[in-house]
Enzyme design. Structure first.
Site, PDB file in Angstrom:
ATOM      1  N   TYR A 128       3.661 -43.318 -12.184  1.00  0.00           N
ATOM      2  CA  TYR A 128       3.704 -44.691 -11.675  1.00  0.00           C
ATOM      3  C   TYR A 128       3.198 -45.608 -12.782  1.00  0.00           C
ATOM      4  O   TYR A 128       2.110 -45.409 -13.310  1.00  0.00           O
ATOM      5  CB  TYR A 128       2.839 -44.838 -10.423  1.00  0.00           C
ATOM      6  CG  TYR A 128       3.154 -43.845  -9.318  1.00  0.00           C
ATOM      7  CD1 TYR A 128       4.419 -43.266  -9.197  1.00  0.00           C
ATOM      8  CD2 TYR A 128       2.183 -43.484  -8.382  1.00  0.00           C
ATOM      9  CE1 TYR A 128       4.706 -42.362  -8.191  1.00  0.00           C
ATOM     10  CE2 TYR A 128       2.460 -42.577  -7.366  1.00  0.00           C
ATOM     11  CZ  TYR A 128       3.716 -42.013  -7.274  1.00  0.00           C
ATOM     12  OH  TYR A 128       3.979 -41.115  -6.281  1.00  0.00           O
ATOM     13  N   GLY A 129       4.009 -46.619 -13.131  1.00  0.00           N
ATOM     14  CA  GLY A 129       3.649 -47.504 -14.244  1.00  0.00           C
ATOM     15  C   GLY A 129       4.133 -46.894 -15.547  1.00  0.00           C
ATOM     16  O   GLY A 129       5.048 -46.067 -15.568  1.00  0.00           O
ATOM     17  N   PRO A 139      -6.058 -49.172 -10.035  1.00  0.00           N
ATOM     18  CA  PRO A 139      -6.998 -49.445 -11.134  1.00  0.00           C
ATOM     19  C   PRO A 139      -6.468 -48.963 -12.479  1.00  0.00           C
ATOM     20  O   PRO A 139      -5.927 -47.856 -12.579  1.00  0.00           O
ATOM     21  CB  PRO A 139      -8.248 -48.668 -10.731  1.00  0.00           C
ATOM     22  CG  PRO A 139      -8.137 -48.485  -9.258  1.00  0.00           C
ATOM     23  CD  PRO A 139      -6.667 -48.353  -8.979  1.00  0.00           C
ATOM     24  N   ASN A 171     -12.347 -39.082  -9.295  1.00  0.00           N
ATOM     25  CA  ASN A 171     -11.179 -38.227  -9.017  1.00  0.00           C
ATOM     26  C   ASN A 171     -11.505 -36.740  -9.138  1.00  0.00           C
ATOM     27  O   ASN A 171     -11.956 -36.291 -10.189  1.00  0.00           O
ATOM     28  CB  ASN A 171     -10.031 -38.557  -9.983  1.00  0.00           C
ATOM     29  CG  ASN A 171      -9.518 -39.971  -9.780  1.00  0.00           C
ATOM     30  OD1 ASN A 171     -10.263 -40.933  -9.958  1.00  0.00           O
ATOM     31  ND2 ASN A 171      -8.262 -40.094  -9.403  1.00  0.00           N
ATOM     32  N   TYR A 200      -9.858 -48.581   2.232  1.00  0.00           N
ATOM     33  CA  TYR A 200     -10.689 -47.522   1.647  1.00  0.00           C
ATOM     34  C   TYR A 200     -11.822 -48.120   0.812  1.00  0.00           C
ATOM     35  O   TYR A 200     -12.992 -47.815   1.040  1.00  0.00           O
ATOM     36  CB  TYR A 200      -9.801 -46.617   0.796  1.00  0.00           C
ATOM     37  CG  TYR A 200     -10.480 -45.367   0.278  1.00  0.00           C
ATOM     38  CD1 TYR A 200     -10.770 -44.302   1.127  1.00  0.00           C
ATOM     39  CD2 TYR A 200     -10.803 -45.233  -1.066  1.00  0.00           C
ATOM     40  CE1 TYR A 200     -11.380 -43.145   0.650  1.00  0.00           C
ATOM     41  CE2 TYR A 200     -11.412 -44.087  -1.549  1.00  0.00           C
ATOM     42  CZ  TYR A 200     -11.695 -43.036  -0.687  1.00  0.00           C
ATOM     43  OH  TYR A 200     -12.291 -41.902  -1.163  1.00  0.00           O
ATOM     44  N   GLY A 232       2.267 -45.105 -17.691  1.00  0.00           N
ATOM     45  CA  GLY A 232       1.519 -43.917 -18.102  1.00  0.00           C
ATOM     46  C   GLY A 232       0.266 -44.203 -18.891  1.00  0.00           C
ATOM     47  O   GLY A 232      -0.423 -43.284 -19.325  1.00  0.00           O
TER      48      GLY A 232
HETATM   49  N1  UDP Z   1       0.024 -41.425 -10.121  1.00  0.00           N
HETATM   50  C1  UDP Z   1       1.213 -41.180 -10.771  1.00  0.00           C
HETATM   51  N2  UDP Z   1       2.110 -40.329 -10.200  1.00  0.00           N
HETATM   52  C2  UDP Z   1       1.872 -39.697  -9.021  1.00  0.00           C
HETATM   53  C3  UDP Z   1       0.661 -39.953  -8.351  1.00  0.00           C
HETATM   54  C4  UDP Z   1      -0.248 -40.828  -8.934  1.00  0.00           C
HETATM   55  O1  UDP Z   1       1.478 -41.713 -11.869  1.00  0.00           O
HETATM   56  O2  UDP Z   1       2.752 -38.920  -8.566  1.00  0.00           O
HETATM   57  C5  UDP Z   1      -0.951 -42.328 -10.787  1.00  0.00           C
HETATM   58  C6  UDP Z   1      -1.480 -43.450  -9.914  1.00  0.00           C
HETATM   59  O3  UDP Z   1      -0.630 -44.580  -9.955  1.00  0.00           O
HETATM   60  C7  UDP Z   1      -2.840 -43.708 -10.538  1.00  0.00           C
HETATM   61  C8  UDP Z   1      -3.265 -42.327 -11.034  1.00  0.00           C
HETATM   62  O4  UDP Z   1      -2.074 -41.546 -11.131  1.00  0.00           O
HETATM   63  O5  UDP Z   1      -2.723 -44.576 -11.668  1.00  0.00           O
HETATM   64  C9  UDP Z   1      -4.220 -41.611 -10.084  1.00  0.00           C
HETATM   65  O6  UDP Z   1      -3.675 -41.679  -8.797  1.00  0.00           O
HETATM   66  P1  UDP Z   1      -4.221 -40.833  -7.556  1.00  0.00           P
HETATM   67  O7  UDP Z   1      -3.354 -41.153  -6.389  1.00  0.00           O
HETATM   68  O8  UDP Z   1      -4.362 -39.404  -7.944  1.00  0.00           O
HETATM   69  O9  UDP Z   1      -5.705 -41.344  -7.294  1.00  0.00           O
HETATM   70  P2  UDP Z   1      -6.436 -42.769  -7.416  1.00  0.00           P
HETATM   71  O10 UDP Z   1      -7.342 -42.616  -8.575  1.00  0.00           O
HETATM   72  O11 UDP Z   1      -5.422 -43.859  -7.655  1.00  0.00           O
HETATM   73  O12 UDP Z   1      -7.122 -42.934  -6.111  1.00  0.00           O
END
Ligand code: UDP
Length: 268
Positions: A158-159, A228, A128, A99, A161
């Site tokens: 994920y991570g 990121p 976003n 991507y 927070g």
């Molecule tokens: N994220 C999360 N839980 C979810 C989906 C996404 O914590 O169920 C996190 C993801 O790891 C990232 C952020 O939210 O740090 C935004 O993720 P998203 O997939 O919405 O878009 P991105 O900006 O990464 O393309």
């Protein structure tokens, strides 16, 4: 859809197509990591072969072409906020590169067709974006959290927070795209379109829990690779050149998005 002269053509831009057009908004390509990583080869083909086909139409018909680029151009940025002159920090061989690098190649193609073939190109870097009519299985953070909260299921962070994102409401984005398309030919971008309000993912979860009055608990899960750590648009250029800035703040946008998901999940 009901307008008498509206015609919908279902077509994969990887394959050439001959159309007579004045303006092209090239929005083709999944934007959710879950979806663009499902078939990564298809993702990069869409952004390279697909964009070559789109630019071929624009060259032949002298159409104006707007390319939906992305904040992913900046990768895992070393500067915050990101402005358009920042070149980014992208892993060229990671799971997001189909991507990130695809969209970077698309920007390169847009600029080369402009310089070599005088195509009237415009590049918008979209941050976003969320809003009503997102798919239930979209997989991005806003829809995931709303659906989990409405069903009182665990909110999957994920991570830890602390990662940040800046969320733009869909109506604001659409206004920005149209303003860019109609801007003077001398302004071709790239231009950031996004909402500068920056939130940690934990803050987003807490706001959604509050707005949905959910009893969901938070569950921390492993962070996907190359995610990121921060993302916030500098929109000075959009303000100056196309007179655009977002109007809908996060809570207001989330309220309509929550209302939408309540309806589709039949929870109201
Ligand atoms: N994220 C999360 N839980 C979810 C989906 C996404 O914590 O169920 C996190 C993801 O790891 C990232 C952020 O939210 O740090 C935004 O993720 P998203 O997939 O919405 O878009 P991105 O900006 O990464 O393309």
């Amino acid at each position: 859809m009901g307008a008498p002269h509206f015609e919908l053509i279902r077509h994969d831009i990887i394959n050439p197509i001959y159309l007579e057009v004045d303006e092209i908004y090239n929005l083709a390509c999944p934007a959710s990591p879950v979806h663009y990583q499902f078939n990564p080869i298809k993702t990069i083909k869409t952004n390279v072969m697909g964009v070559i086909n789109v630019l071929g139409i624009a060259k032949r018909t002298k159409a104006k072409v707007l390319q939906a680029s992305t904040s992913e151009i900046y990768g895992d940025p070393e500067v915050n906020p990101q402005n358009e002159s920042y070149w980014g920090k992208v892993n060229p061989i990671g799971i997001r590169s189909c991507y990130d690098e695809g969209k970077r190649a698309a920007e390169c193609l847009m600029m080369d067709y402009r310089r070599q073939n005088s195509v009237n190109t415009k590049i918008v870097r979209i941050f976003n974006t969320y809003g009503p009519r997102m798919a239930i299985n979209d997989g991005r953070v806003v829809s995931n959290f709303i659906i989990q909260a409405l069903q009182d299921k665990k909110i999957t962070i994920y991570g830890d927070g602390t990662h940040t994102r800046s969320f733009c409401y869909s109506d604001d984005l659409i206004e920005g795209l149209i303003l860019m398309m109609n801007s003077i030919d001398e302004f071709y971008g790239p231009v950031n379109i996004g909402n500068p309000g920056e939130f940690t993912i934990l803050q987003l979860a807490q706001i959604i829990i509050k707005l949905t009055k959910s009893s969901s608990k938070i569950e921390f899960q492993p962070l996907p690779s190359d995610d990121p750590a921060q993302r916030k648009p500098d929109i000075t250029l959009a303000k100056e050149k196309i007179g655009w800035s977002p109007k809908i703040d996060l809570e207001e946008g989330l309220i309509s998005t929550i209302r939408y998901f309540r309806e589709v999940l039949k929870l109201s």
